[in-house]
Write a protein that holds these residues in place. Structure first.
Motif, PDB file in Angstrom:
ATOM      1  N   THR A  80     104.471  42.107  26.977  1.00 11.91           N
ATOM      2  CA  THR A  80     103.900  41.252  25.926  1.00 11.91           C
ATOM      3  C   THR A  80     104.600  39.895  25.838  1.00 11.91           C
ATOM      4  OG1 THR A  80     105.250  42.282  24.206  1.00 11.91           O
ATOM      5  CG2 THR A  80     103.044  43.207  24.578  1.00 11.91           C
ATOM      6  N   GLY A  83     102.402  37.080  26.642  1.00 15.52           N
ATOM      7  CA  GLY A  83     101.277  36.810  25.747  1.00 15.52           C
ATOM      8  C   GLY A  83     100.945  35.329  25.611  1.00 15.52           C
ATOM      9  N   ASP A  84      99.687  35.005  25.853  1.00 12.62           N
ATOM     10  CA  ASP A  84      99.185  33.637  25.718  1.00 12.62           C
ATOM     11  C   ASP A  84      98.291  33.593  24.481  1.00 12.62           C
ATOM     12  OD1 ASP A  84      98.004  31.138  25.886  1.00 12.62           O
ATOM     13  OD2 ASP A  84      97.044  31.505  27.826  1.00 12.62           O
ATOM     14  N   THR A  85      98.681  32.809  23.495  1.00 14.49           N
ATOM     15  CA  THR A  85      97.916  32.705  22.252  1.00 14.49           C
ATOM     16  C   THR A  85      97.240  31.347  22.117  1.00 14.49           C
ATOM     17  OG1 THR A  85      99.903  31.999  21.078  1.00 14.49           O
ATOM     18  CG2 THR A  85      99.390  34.361  21.043  1.00 14.49           C
ATOM     19  N   SER A  86      97.063  30.648  23.235  1.00 16.09           N
ATOM     20  CA  SER A  86      96.491  29.302  23.166  1.00 16.09           C
ATOM     21  C   SER A  86      95.006  29.300  22.825  1.00 16.09           C
ATOM     22  CB  SER A  86      96.718  28.558  24.490  1.00 16.09           C
ATOM     23  OG  SER A  86      96.049  29.219  25.545  1.00 16.09           O
ATOM     24  N   ARG A  87      94.342  30.438  23.014  1.00 20.77           N
ATOM     25  CA  ARG A  87      92.914  30.519  22.695  1.00 20.77           C
ATOM     26  C   ARG A  87      92.683  31.689  21.748  1.00 20.77           C
ATOM     27  NH1 ARG A  87      91.172  30.809  28.732  1.00 20.77           N
ATOM     28  NH2 ARG A  87      91.357  32.938  28.051  1.00 20.77           N
ATOM     29  N   GLY A  88      92.433  31.396  20.533  1.00 22.29           N
ATOM     30  CA  GLY A  88      92.109  32.444  19.573  1.00 22.29           C
ATOM     31  C   GLY A  88      93.324  33.172  19.041  1.00 22.29           C
ATOM     32  N   ASN A  89      93.071  34.328  18.462  1.00 21.12           N
ATOM     33  CA  ASN A  89      94.123  35.095  17.793  1.00 21.12           C
ATOM     34  C   ASN A  89      94.570  36.329  18.557  1.00 21.12           C
ATOM     35  OD1 ASN A  89      94.177  33.378  15.535  1.00 21.12           O
ATOM     36  ND2 ASN A  89      92.322  34.345  14.757  1.00 21.12           N
ATOM     37  N   ARG A  90      93.840  36.688  19.607  1.00 24.83           N
ATOM     38  CA  ARG A  90      94.217  37.848  20.400  1.00 24.83           C
ATOM     39  C   ARG A  90      94.928  37.353  21.654  1.00 24.83           C
ATOM     40  NH1 ARG A  90      91.515  41.322  24.386  1.00 24.83           N
ATOM     41  NH2 ARG A  90      92.518  43.354  24.233  1.00 24.83           N
ATOM     42  N   PRO A  91      96.203  37.743  21.845  1.00 29.14           N
ATOM     43  CA  PRO A  91      96.930  37.251  23.016  1.00 29.14           C
ATOM     44  C   PRO A  91      96.325  37.780  24.318  1.00 29.14           C
ATOM     45  CG  PRO A  91      98.306  38.719  21.692  1.00 29.14           C
ATOM     46  CD  PRO A  91      97.004  38.609  21.005  1.00 29.14           C
ATOM     47  N   GLY A  92      96.402  36.952  25.338  1.00 28.10           N
ATOM     48  CA  GLY A  92      95.998  37.349  26.677  1.00 28.10           C
ATOM     49  C   GLY A  92      97.244  37.573  27.519  1.00 28.10           C
TER      50      GLY A  92
END
Length: 145
Positions: A80, A83-92
């Motif tokens: 985790t 985790g990328d949170t740059s788009r929206g609220n669900r991390p990628g």
């Protein structure tokens, strides 16, 4: 590789309610292999952490390394951190290394740290783990190689 290094008075990791590893006085290392990482990043990170001067000397200054104090490391895989949170609220998490590569690099990092003279205990790669720690300071250092 990404890592969170926390100076701890104690730390343990449990799987399904059973403690599988624990340390006193040392560092908890949460680590994530990223896509494109190699053993070279693991070696570099192990060398940096083994020499990281975050422990107090007799004057109370952070001048001593993990090796200087004879401390231990608890190494826990944590994808985790990617985790990328740059788009929206669900991390990628697509930037994390695939599981096979991640496990290989995690194990390589732990072995490299051991090879530098640091006693290493590990979590269980891919398991749902509970980590318990007493952060000393608190002192927390982030690495992103």
């Amino acid at each position: 590789m990404k890592a969170v290094v926390q100076r701890v008075s104690r730390a343990s990791v449990s799987v399904e309610g059973a403690v599988i590893a624990e340390i006193t006085h040392g560092v908890l290392i949460l680590i994530c292999a990223m896509q494109g990482d190699s053993e070279a990043q693991g070696d570099q990170l192990a060398a940096k952490i083994s020499k990281l001067r975050i422990f107090k000397d007799e004057a109370g200054k952070m001048n001593l390394s993990l090796k200087d104090i004879g401390g231990e490391a608890l190494v826990v895989s944590q994808f985790t951190l990617a985790g990328d949170t740059s788009r929206g609220n669900r991390p990628g998490f697509s930037s994390a290394a695939p599981p096979g590569d991640g496990q290989r690099l995690y194990e390589h990092f732990a072995a490299a740290l051991t090879g530098l003279g640091v006693p290493v205990h590990t979590g269980q790669f891919g398991a749902d783990m509970a980590v318990d720690l007493l952060n000393d300071g608190p002192v927390t250092i982030l690495y992103d190689l």
